[in-house]
Design a protein around this motif. Structure first.
Motif, PDB file in Angstrom:
ATOM      1  N   GLN A 141       0.761  -1.134   0.030  1.00 48.90           N
ATOM      2  CA  GLN A 141       0.016   0.070   0.006  1.00 48.90           C
ATOM      3  C   GLN A 141       0.837   1.142   0.055  1.00 48.90           C
ATOM      4  O   GLN A 141       0.655   2.156  -0.721  1.00 48.90           O
ATOM      5  N   ALA A 142       1.814   1.300   0.690  1.00 49.01           N
ATOM      6  CA  ALA A 142       2.800   2.313   0.871  1.00 49.01           C
ATOM      7  C   ALA A 142       3.516   2.620  -0.573  1.00 49.01           C
ATOM      8  O   ALA A 142       3.685   3.547  -0.968  1.00 49.01           O
ATOM      9  N   LYS A 143       3.881   1.642  -1.208  1.00 48.81           N
ATOM     10  CA  LYS A 143       4.657   1.574  -2.539  1.00 48.81           C
ATOM     11  C   LYS A 143       3.480   2.075  -3.504  1.00 48.81           C
ATOM     12  O   LYS A 143       3.740   3.134  -4.429  1.00 48.81           O
ATOM     13  N   ALA A 144       2.071   1.614  -3.359  1.00 43.49           N
ATOM     14  CA  ALA A 144       1.097   2.345  -4.451  1.00 43.49           C
ATOM     15  C   ALA A 144       0.873   3.543  -4.027  1.00 43.49           C
ATOM     16  O   ALA A 144       0.700   4.485  -5.136  1.00 43.49           O
ATOM     17  N   GLU A 145       0.887   4.119  -2.655  1.00 42.77           N
ATOM     18  CA  GLU A 145       0.825   5.629  -2.546  1.00 42.77           C
ATOM     19  C   GLU A 145       1.779   6.509  -3.146  1.00 42.77           C
ATOM     20  O   GLU A 145       1.630   7.625  -3.526  1.00 42.77           O
TER      21      GLU A 145
ATOM     22  N   VAL B  37       1.660   9.294  -5.923  1.00 41.75           N
ATOM     23  CA  VAL B  37       2.240  10.697  -5.628  1.00 41.75           C
ATOM     24  C   VAL B  37       3.281  11.080  -6.762  1.00 41.75           C
ATOM     25  O   VAL B  37       3.114  12.163  -7.266  1.00 41.75           O
ATOM     26  N   ARG B  38       4.099  10.251  -6.857  1.00 45.79           N
ATOM     27  CA  ARG B  38       4.985  10.433  -8.000  1.00 45.79           C
ATOM     28  C   ARG B  38       4.251  10.538  -9.495  1.00 45.79           C
ATOM     29  O   ARG B  38       4.732  11.660 -10.079  1.00 45.79           O
ATOM     30  N   TRP B  39       3.218   9.850  -9.660  1.00 50.09           N
ATOM     31  CA  TRP B  39       2.376   9.888 -10.994  1.00 50.09           C
ATOM     32  C   TRP B  39       1.801  11.602 -10.920  1.00 50.09           C
ATOM     33  O   TRP B  39       1.716  12.071 -11.856  1.00 50.09           O
ATOM     34  N   GLN B  40       1.244  11.828  -9.812  1.00 46.87           N
ATOM     35  CA  GLN B  40       0.538  12.960  -9.848  1.00 46.87           C
ATOM     36  C   GLN B  40       1.438  14.344 -10.042  1.00 46.87           C
ATOM     37  O   GLN B  40       1.098  15.013 -10.647  1.00 46.87           O
TER      38      GLN B  40
END
Length: 226
Positions: A79-83, A87-90
């Motif tokens: 979940q932390a990796k996905a978040e 964030v990087r994508w945004q």
């Protein structure tokens, strides 16, 4: 012969007795093993067999708890990796949007700058047309070539206006150093202080940028002597 026969008979009886004892011993051993197995399967709590069952159960619970903990930690990590990836994508999307906006602004500024240079080169042509039309004798007005001159002036101004050029209004307005350039100050009782009373050379703006300020004559109010 009689003695040999008796010896053989005695040997056979001994072998039979030995075999009988071995069978009996085997039966007793299997009986004892069966009794022990049946007793273990129904052993009350507190016996060694029951303690073994409790140890096995406790080990299974510890293993399940360990698996649950490891799975929970892995889920948290994912979940932390996905978040973080979100964030990087945004951030990448925002950087790309900013880049596009800056690129568009730069192209727009470059286009305006190119238009500004062209308009600056054409302003003297407009000045010459203004002087020619304002000093044209009445005797030549209405002739074909004078009508052609008026048409050229109208077409040229219309083309520049489509590019964003507009004339700065001066006469009757209050002097503005950002728009006007005063070269004469005239005392007058008919006008207020810093009021533009005459336009000596037209000024122009391209969109919201001053290309050339208007040369003006400014009034200095004095009280009437009458």
């Amino acid at each position: 012969m009689v003695e040999d026969t008796e010896t053989v008979d005695n040997r056979g009886e001994a072998e039979t007795a030995s075999a009988t004892r071995e069978v009996a011993d085997s039966r007793r051993k299997w009986h004892r093993r069966g009794t022990q197995n049946d007793g273990d399967s129904h052993a009350p709590e507190g016996t060694p067999a029951a303690a073994g069952d409790d140890v096995a159960a406790s080990l299974s619970q510890e293993q399940r708890a360990l698996v649950d903990r490891l799975v929970g930690e892995r889920v948290t990590q994912e979940q932390a990796k996905a978040e973080e990836a979100n964030v990087r994508w945004q951030r990448t999307q925002a950087d790309f949007a900013n880049y596009k906006r800056r690129n568009e602004q730069e192209r727009e500024q470059q286009g305006k700058f190119a238009t500004l240079l062209l308009v600056s080169e054409l302003l003297p042509v407009l000045d010459d047309l203004d002087r020619a039309l304002t000093t044209m004798p009445e005797s030549v007005q209405g002739l074909p070539w004078t009508d052609g001159l008026l048409l050229v002036d109208r077409i040229l101004r219309g083309t520049l206006e489509k590019q964003g050029l507009r004339q700065i209004e001066a006469v009757g307005a209050r002097f503005d150093p950002m728009l006007h350039e005063a070269i004469i100050q005239e005392e007058s009782s008919d006008y207020a202080d810093d009021e533009v009373v005459a336009e000596l050379r037209r000024g122009y703006m391209l969109h919201d940028k001053v290309v050339r300020p208007t040369l003006v004559k400014v009034a200095k109010h004095v009280a009437s002597t009458e």
